[in-house]
Enzyme design. Structure first.
Site, PDB file in Angstrom:
ATOM      1  N   LYS A 167     -11.007  -0.206   9.865  1.00 32.23           N
ATOM      2  CA  LYS A 167     -11.038  -1.620   9.005  1.00 32.23           C
ATOM      3  C   LYS A 167     -11.262  -2.814   9.791  1.00 32.23           C
ATOM      4  O   LYS A 167     -11.210  -3.847   9.267  1.00 32.23           O
ATOM      5  CB  LYS A 167      -9.573  -1.841   8.183  1.00 32.23           C
ATOM      6  CG  LYS A 167      -9.603  -0.805   7.018  1.00 32.23           C
ATOM      7  CD  LYS A 167      -8.252  -0.940   6.382  1.00 32.23           C
ATOM      8  CE  LYS A 167      -8.220   0.084   5.134  1.00 32.23           C
ATOM      9  NZ  LYS A 167      -6.777   0.139   4.542  1.00 32.23           N
ATOM     10  N   HIS A 216       0.778  -1.156  -0.118  1.00 35.69           N
ATOM     11  CA  HIS A 216      -0.030  -0.087  -0.074  1.00 35.69           C
ATOM     12  C   HIS A 216       0.930   1.283  -0.064  1.00 35.69           C
ATOM     13  O   HIS A 216       1.795   1.133   0.650  1.00 35.69           O
ATOM     14  CB  HIS A 216      -0.982   0.024   1.354  1.00 35.69           C
ATOM     15  CG  HIS A 216      -1.857   0.807   1.400  1.00 35.69           C
ATOM     16  ND1 HIS A 216      -1.765   2.355   1.662  1.00 35.69           N
ATOM     17  CD2 HIS A 216      -2.976   0.911   1.435  1.00 35.69           C
ATOM     18  CE1 HIS A 216      -3.024   2.950   1.725  1.00 35.69           C
ATOM     19  NE2 HIS A 216      -3.604   2.084   1.514  1.00 35.69           N
ATOM     20  N   CYS A 226      -4.675   2.824  -3.836  1.00 32.82           N
ATOM     21  CA  CYS A 226      -3.596   3.342  -3.245  1.00 32.82           C
ATOM     22  C   CYS A 226      -2.327   1.977  -3.254  1.00 32.82           C
ATOM     23  O   CYS A 226      -1.596   1.795  -2.248  1.00 32.82           O
ATOM     24  CB  CYS A 226      -3.854   3.361  -1.698  1.00 32.82           C
ATOM     25  SG  CYS A 226      -4.972   4.712  -1.410  1.00 32.82           S
ATOM     26  N   ASP A 273       2.610  -4.652   8.023  1.00 31.77           N
ATOM     27  CA  ASP A 273       1.500  -3.908   7.650  1.00 31.77           C
ATOM     28  C   ASP A 273       0.528  -4.608   8.043  1.00 31.77           C
ATOM     29  O   ASP A 273      -0.003  -5.628   7.026  1.00 31.77           O
ATOM     30  CB  ASP A 273       1.487  -3.148   6.618  1.00 31.77           C
ATOM     31  CG  ASP A 273       0.507  -2.380   6.134  1.00 31.77           C
ATOM     32  OD1 ASP A 273      -0.593  -2.334   6.880  1.00 31.77           O
ATOM     33  OD2 ASP A 273       0.301  -1.761   5.084  1.00 31.77           O
ATOM     34  N   GLN A 277      -4.985  -5.027   6.393  1.00 30.20           N
ATOM     35  CA  GLN A 277      -5.702  -5.996   5.701  1.00 30.20           C
ATOM     36  C   GLN A 277      -5.796  -7.243   6.546  1.00 30.20           C
ATOM     37  O   GLN A 277      -6.556  -8.289   6.124  1.00 30.20           O
ATOM     38  CB  GLN A 277      -5.532  -6.171   4.314  1.00 30.20           C
ATOM     39  CG  GLN A 277      -5.661  -4.834   3.604  1.00 30.20           C
ATOM     40  CD  GLN A 277      -7.268  -4.467   3.637  1.00 30.20           C
ATOM     41  OE1 GLN A 277      -8.185  -5.046   3.874  1.00 30.20           O
ATOM     42  NE2 GLN A 277      -7.096  -3.154   3.277  1.00 30.20           N
TER      43      GLN A 277
HETATM   44  C1  LIG Z   1      -5.733   0.907   4.436  1.00 27.22           C
HETATM   45  C2  LIG Z   1      -4.494   0.410   4.582  1.00 27.22           C
HETATM   46  C3  LIG Z   1      -3.398   1.410   4.922  1.00 27.22           C
HETATM   47  C4  LIG Z   1      -3.669   2.395   5.479  1.00 27.22           C
HETATM   48  O1  LIG Z   1      -4.550   2.540   6.367  1.00 27.22           O
HETATM   49  P1  LIG Z   1      -5.098   3.867   6.788  1.00 27.22           P
HETATM   50  O2  LIG Z   1      -6.224   3.394   7.794  1.00 27.22           O
HETATM   51  O3  LIG Z   1      -5.601   4.630   5.590  1.00 27.22           O
HETATM   52  O4  LIG Z   1      -4.238   4.666   7.520  1.00 27.22           O
HETATM   53  C5  LIG Z   1      -2.045   0.801   4.830  1.00 27.22           C
HETATM   54  N1  LIG Z   1      -1.752  -0.526   4.419  1.00 27.22           N
HETATM   55  C6  LIG Z   1      -2.752  -1.502   3.801  1.00 27.22           C
HETATM   56  C7  LIG Z   1      -2.504  -2.644   3.473  1.00 27.22           C
HETATM   57  C8  LIG Z   1      -4.004  -0.950   3.778  1.00 27.22           C
HETATM   58  O5  LIG Z   1      -5.092  -1.428   3.159  1.00 27.22           O
END
Ligand SMILES: *Cc1c(COP(=O)(O)O)cnc(C)c1O
Length: 433
Positions: free
Chosen positions: A257, A154, A396, A231, A234
Site C-alpha cells: 500500500k 479493518h 474488510c 495500524d 492507510q
Molecule cells: C489493508 C489494511 C490492513 C491489512 O493489510 P494487509 O496488507 O492485507 O496485511 C490492515 N489495516 C488497514 C487499515 C488496512 O487498510
C-alpha cells in the site's frame, strides 16, 4: 539544463528520462517548485494500461498502490546481481544480500523516524498485528482483561484480538465514532478501565478515510500505563509518519500500500517493548543456540523473524520508500488533500450520491458512498466499463460500515499519481450509471 532541473527535483539524475519524455500538465505536486504530476505518472508503467478501451483510471489505492519503475528495476537488479540467503554463509553474494536487506531495514526505520533495531519485517500489516497480539499481549492476558479497539477497524485489527481474547477469557471493548466518522476521544478516555491491558487502533479508516487522533490517544493510553498499537496501513504512504511524535508503542504498515511489493510489511516496536516479547514463530534466523532441550533466541528484531524473509520484497520496499521521500511526504499530503477536496465536492453534487459519514470530516486516501437505488457492485461495474477502478463491497471493515447503517459501499481511493482530470472523469461517469 534538464539534468540540473531533475537534480533539483529528485536529488539524483535517475529520472531524467521521464522528465524528457513527458510534458507537465501544469499541476505540481507540492505547489510552486513541486513536481509535475505527469512526470510522476511516467514512472508508473501500469498507469498507461488500457482497460475496456480506455486508459486506466486507478482509484483503488486503499486496496493496493501501483509500483514505479525504480521499484520494479531494483527488484530485478537484486535478483540478477545480489540474491543469496542473508545472515548465513560467508560468501560474497551472501554479504551483498545481507547488505541489501539491512539497508532496507535502515530505510524503513528512517521513513518513520525509528531505529533500525525497532523494525521487524513481516508479510504485511495483517501479520504485524497478529505478531503484536501473540508475542506482546497474549502472554500477559488474564480472564476478564480488556483490549480496546475503535469502531472503524479493518478486520485485520479485530480478528487477531478476538482470537487471543477467546483463548484467554478476555474481552474486546470498542470505542465509538461520531456520525462524521471521528473518534469520540472523551469516550475513549472513559472506556479505559483498570482491566484494559492494550489498545490497538487504526490511524486512517480504510472504509471512510477519516483520521483518528492517534497522538492524543497515545498520550491518554500512556497516562494510564497502557501500551498502544497504531495500524498505519492507510497512513504510511499518505502523510509524514514520525512514530516518536505519535508516541505509540507499535506501528504497522504494508509494503504494497506504499508503492512496494506484496508480501512485505513493517512492524515498528519501541526498543524496550520488543525486548519484552515472546517469539512469534520458531525456526532459523531467530535463534542463538539450539539443543533439543532448550533454545536461546536472538535479540530483536531477529527474534521475531523466523525463517528466510522476503529479501527481495524488503529491497523493493526500501526503494519505494526512497521514492516517496524524494517526492516529499509533506508535498504528497498537500496534493492528496487537494485531490480529496475535489473528489468530495464532486460527490456532494452528484445526483443520488450519499457520502458515508457526510462531507465534514477530513478524508485521507479514501471516501465511501452509496448511490440511491443502485447496488454498489453495479456502480463498480459501470465505472469499470468506463475504465475506472474503484472498490465496491465491505472493504474488510464490516462493523465500521454497519455503524453507519450500510453493509457495503463504493470506495474510490487516491494516490499522488492521480489527477484532477481523473476525479472529474469519475464524476462524469457517476452521472450516467
Ligand atoms: C489493508 C489494511 C490492513 C491489512 O493489510 P494487509 O496488507 O492485507 O496485511 C490492515 N489495516 C488497514 C487499515 C488496512 O487498510
Amino acid at each position: 539544463m534538464l539534468e540540473s532541473l531533475a537534480n533539483e527535483m529528485w536529488g539524483e539524475p535517475l529520472y531524467v528520462d521521464s522528465l524528457l519524455s513527458h510534458k507537465s500538465d501544469g499541476i505540481l505536486i507540492g505547489g510552486v517548485g513541486g513536481i509535475p504530476v505527469e512526470t510522476i505518472r511516467a514512472d508508473f508503467p501500469i498507469l498507461s494500461e488500457r482497460v475496456n478501451g480506455r486508459t486506466i483510471i486507478f482509484l483503488d489505492n486503499a486496496a493496493t498502490t501501483q509500483r514505479p519503475n525504480c521499484v520494479i528495476e531494483r527488484m530485478a537488479r537484486y535478483y540478477s546481481r545480489e540474491h543469496s540467503n542473508v545472515h548465513r554463509g560467508a560468501h560474497t553474494l551472501a554479504a551483498r544480500a545481507t547488505d541489501a536487506y539491512e539497508d532496507a531495514r535502515r530505510e524503513a526505520a528512517s521513513f518513520i523516524n525509528a531505529d533500525q533495531r525497532e523494525i521487524v519485517f513481516v508479510r504485511g500489516a495483517t501479520e504485524a498485528l497478529n505478531l503484536v497480539a501473540h508475542s506482546f499481549v497474549k502472554p500477559y492476558l488474564k480472564p476478564g482483561d480488556e483490549i480496546m479497539l475503535t469502531a472503524l477497524e479493518h478486520h485485520a485489527n479485530i480478528v487477531p484480538w478476538q482470537l487471543i481474547a477467546k483463548e484467554r477469557g478476555a474481552r474486546l471493548t470498542v470505542c465509538p465514532v461520531d456520525d462524521s466518522g471521528q473518534l469520540m476521544l472523551g469516550e475513549f478516555e472513559r472506556m479505559i478501565t483498570p482491566r484494559t491491558r492494550f489498545i490497538s487502533m487504526t490511524h486512517v479508516s480504510n472504509a471512510l478515510g477519516t483520521v483518528m487522533p492517534v497522538n492524543e490517544a497515545a498520550a491518554i493510553a500512556h497516562r494510564r500505563h497502557i501500551p498502544i498499537c497504531v495500524d498505519g496501513a492507510q497512513s504510511a504512504a499518505h502523510m509524514p509518519i514520525d512514530v516518536k511524535a505519535i508516541g505509540c508503542d507499535f506501528y504497522a504498515f504494508s509494503g504494497h500500500k506504499a508503492l512496494g511489493p506484496t508480501g512485505i510489511g513493517v512492524l515498528y516496536g519501541k526498543a524496550d517493548m520488543l525486548d519484552r516479547g515472546e517469539p512469534y514463530q520458531g525456526g532459523g534466523n531467530m535463534i542463538q543456540d539450539v539443543t533439543f532441550e532448550s533454545t536461546r533466541y536472538q535479540a530483536p528484531p531477529q527474534r521475531f523473524e523466523a525463517g528466510t524473509g522476503n529479501i527481495a520484497g524488503a529491497v523493493g520496499l526500501a526503494e519505494a520508500l526512497r521514492y516517496l521521500r524524494r517526492l516529499d511526504m509533506n508535498a504528497i499530503e498537500r496534493y492528496e488533500d487537494a485531490l480529496m477536496s475535489r473528489l468530495i465536492d464532486e460527490l456532494r453534487r452528484a445526483p443520488g450520491v450519499s457520502i458515508i459519514g457526510g462531507d465534514e470530516a477530513r478524508r485521507v486516501c479514501a471516501v465511501s458512498f452509496n448511490v440511491a437505488g443502485i447496488q454498489d457492485v453495479k456502480v463498480g461495474e459501470a465505472l469499470d466499463r468506463a475504465g475506472i477502478a474503484v472498490r465496491a463491497g465491505h472493504h474488510c471493515a464490516q462493523p465500521g460500515l454497519r455503524r453507519f447503517g450500510v453493509e457495503s459501499s463504493v470506495r474510490p481511493s487516491i494516490s499522488f499519481y492521480n489527477t484532477f482530470d481523473e476525479i472529474d472523469e469519475l464524476a462524469r461517469a457517476l452521472r450516467v450509471v
